[in-house]
Write a protein that holds these residues in place. Structure first.
Motif, PDB file in Angstrom:
ATOM      1  N   PHE A   1     -37.609  10.511   1.908  1.00  0.00           N
ATOM      2  CA  PHE A   1     -36.543  11.384   1.448  1.00  0.00           C
ATOM      3  C   PHE A   1     -35.571  11.666   2.587  1.00  0.00           C
ATOM      4  O   PHE A   1     -35.962  11.645   3.758  1.00  0.00           O
ATOM      5  CB  PHE A   1     -37.129  12.715   0.951  1.00  0.00           C
ATOM      6  N   PRO A   2     -34.302  11.977   2.260  1.00  0.00           N
ATOM      7  CA  PRO A   2     -33.367  12.377   3.309  1.00  0.00           C
ATOM      8  C   PRO A   2     -33.924  13.574   4.074  1.00  0.00           C
ATOM      9  O   PRO A   2     -34.429  14.523   3.468  1.00  0.00           O
ATOM     10  CB  PRO A   2     -32.103  12.757   2.543  1.00  0.00           C
ATOM     11  N   GLY A   3     -33.880  13.495   5.377  1.00  0.00           N
ATOM     12  CA  GLY A   3     -34.384  14.592   6.197  1.00  0.00           C
ATOM     13  C   GLY A   3     -35.879  14.551   6.430  1.00  0.00           C
ATOM     14  O   GLY A   3     -36.423  15.418   7.111  1.00  0.00           O
ATOM     15  N   GLY A   4     -36.568  13.563   5.868  1.00  0.00           N
ATOM     16  CA  GLY A   4     -38.018  13.480   6.043  1.00  0.00           C
ATOM     17  C   GLY A   4     -38.741  14.453   5.135  1.00  0.00           C
ATOM     18  O   GLY A   4     -38.155  15.074   4.263  1.00  0.00           O
ATOM     19  N   GLY A   5     -40.009  14.595   5.341  1.00  0.00           N
ATOM     20  CA  GLY A   5     -40.808  15.512   4.537  1.00  0.00           C
ATOM     21  C   GLY A   5     -41.295  14.875   3.249  1.00  0.00           C
ATOM     22  O   GLY A   5     -41.142  13.683   3.010  1.00  0.00           O
ATOM     23  N   THR A   6     -41.866  15.705   2.423  1.00  0.00           N
ATOM     24  CA  THR A   6     -42.485  15.275   1.174  1.00  0.00           C
ATOM     25  C   THR A   6     -41.548  15.498  -0.006  1.00  0.00           C
ATOM     26  O   THR A   6     -40.498  16.125   0.131  1.00  0.00           O
ATOM     27  CB  THR A   6     -43.778  16.078   0.929  1.00  0.00           C
ATOM     28  N   ALA A   7     -41.992  15.047  -1.173  1.00  0.00           N
ATOM     29  CA  ALA A   7     -41.226  15.283  -2.398  1.00  0.00           C
ATOM     30  C   ALA A   7     -41.086  16.785  -2.651  1.00  0.00           C
ATOM     31  O   ALA A   7     -40.025  17.254  -3.080  1.00  0.00           O
ATOM     32  CB  ALA A   7     -41.899  14.597  -3.586  1.00  0.00           C
ATOM     33  N   GLU A   8     -42.127  17.520  -2.353  1.00  0.00           N
ATOM     34  CA  GLU A   8     -42.085  18.976  -2.545  1.00  0.00           C
ATOM     35  C   GLU A   8     -41.072  19.626  -1.594  1.00  0.00           C
ATOM     36  O   GLU A   8     -40.328  20.522  -1.985  1.00  0.00           O
ATOM     37  CB  GLU A   8     -43.478  19.578  -2.352  1.00  0.00           C
ATOM     38  N   ASP A   9     -41.062  19.157  -0.331  1.00  0.00           N
ATOM     39  CA  ASP A   9     -40.086  19.679   0.636  1.00  0.00           C
ATOM     40  C   ASP A   9     -38.667  19.409   0.134  1.00  0.00           C
ATOM     41  O   ASP A   9     -37.799  20.281   0.200  1.00  0.00           O
ATOM     42  CB  ASP A   9     -40.250  19.006   2.002  1.00  0.00           C
ATOM     43  N   PHE A  10     -38.445  18.196  -0.351  1.00  0.00           N
ATOM     44  CA  PHE A  10     -37.129  17.815  -0.835  1.00  0.00           C
ATOM     45  C   PHE A  10     -36.725  18.665  -2.027  1.00  0.00           C
ATOM     46  O   PHE A  10     -35.572  19.128  -2.143  1.00  0.00           O
ATOM     47  CB  PHE A  10     -37.095  16.328  -1.188  1.00  0.00           C
ATOM     48  N   ALA A  11     -37.661  18.896  -2.955  1.00  0.00           N
ATOM     49  CA  ALA A  11     -37.388  19.675  -4.158  1.00  0.00           C
ATOM     50  C   ALA A  11     -37.049  21.126  -3.820  1.00  0.00           C
ATOM     51  O   ALA A  11     -36.277  21.783  -4.538  1.00  0.00           O
ATOM     52  CB  ALA A  11     -38.573  19.617  -5.113  1.00  0.00           C
ATOM     53  N   ARG A  12     -37.606  21.651  -2.741  1.00  0.00           N
ATOM     54  CA  ARG A  12     -37.367  23.055  -2.356  1.00  0.00           C
ATOM     55  C   ARG A  12     -36.017  23.261  -1.676  1.00  0.00           C
ATOM     56  O   ARG A  12     -35.562  24.392  -1.539  1.00  0.00           O
ATOM     57  CB  ARG A  12     -38.474  23.534  -1.413  1.00  0.00           C
ATOM     58  N   ARG A  13     -35.352  22.203  -1.264  1.00  0.00           N
ATOM     59  CA  ARG A  13     -34.083  22.350  -0.549  1.00  0.00           C
ATOM     60  C   ARG A  13     -33.053  23.045  -1.439  1.00  0.00           C
ATOM     61  O   ARG A  13     -32.956  22.768  -2.635  1.00  0.00           O
ATOM     62  CB  ARG A  13     -33.547  21.008  -0.116  1.00  0.00           C
ATOM     63  N   GLY A  14     -32.290  23.885  -0.846  1.00  0.00           N
ATOM     64  CA  GLY A  14     -31.216  24.572  -1.564  1.00  0.00           C
ATOM     65  C   GLY A  14     -31.679  25.768  -2.354  1.00  0.00           C
ATOM     66  O   GLY A  14     -30.875  26.412  -3.015  1.00  0.00           O
ATOM     67  N   ARG A  15     -32.955  26.070  -2.288  1.00  0.00           N
ATOM     68  CA  ARG A  15     -33.437  27.266  -3.023  1.00  0.00           C
ATOM     69  C   ARG A  15     -33.412  28.468  -2.148  1.00  0.00           C
ATOM     70  O   ARG A  15     -33.542  28.446  -0.985  1.00  0.00           O
ATOM     71  CB  ARG A  15     -34.874  27.024  -3.519  1.00  0.00           C
TER      72      ARG A  15
END
Length: 165
Positions: free
Chosen positions: A151-165
């Motif tokens: 994912f952009p910025g690294g991390g997991t799918a969960e990390d990516f999904a939490r962005r912008g919250r």
């Protein structure tokens, strides 16, 4: 495992995702800085030689002067998906002008448009006095995103999904 390779690692070129993008008929988007200092992005056909990503154009264009003055470029080759797949490449463009049609131009035309239409495009370009320019980029940095494991910025799918919250 490719998920452990950091963004920027040239070994990412050997991943299935990178190999799919390099063999695809998706356009390469070449980003560079124009002579006036403003950014430019051009969609271009490309051919991979194994060591370089090569784009061909006709000699005398403004982008060639800009690339000679500031050779640092970025290239993206991507597929919208779902899920999206993205190959990012950074390096320096080396511009070489030649008389006639470049072999990489012909190879790209055939890959993108098929043998018959590709050969017709090459024949149309192959006129007396034609000069072409070879824009070659040897990757110095490589990144990939597949929105499943990377994912952009690294991390997991969960990390990516939490962005912008």
């Amino acid at each position: 495992m490719t998920t452990t390779l950091p963004q920027g690692d040239l070994k990412l070129l050997g991943t299935d995702l990178a190999q799919r993008m390099l063999a695809s008929t998706e356009l390469a988007r070449l980003a560079y800085v124009a002579r006036d200092g403003t950014p430019r992005v051009l969609p271009m056909l490309f051919h991979r030689t194994g060591e370089e990503v090569v784009m061909a154009t006709f000699a005398g264009t403004a982008k060639l002067a800009a690339l000679r003055a500031r050779p640092a470029v970025a290239i993206t080759i991507d597929r919208a998906g779902p899920p999206p797949e993205v190959l990012l490449v950074r390096g320096n463009a080396v511009v070489t002008e030649v008389d006639g049609v470049l072999p990489e131009y012909a190879a790209a035309q055939r890959r993108y448009y098929g043998p018959e239409q590709g050969e017709a495009a090459v024949a149309d370009a192959d006129r007396p006095g034609v000069r072409m320019a070879r824009i070659a980029v040897r990757p110095e940095w490589v990144g990939t995103f597949d929105f499943q494991e990377r994912f952009p910025g690294g991390g997991t799918a969960e990390d990516f999904a939490r962005r912008g919250r």
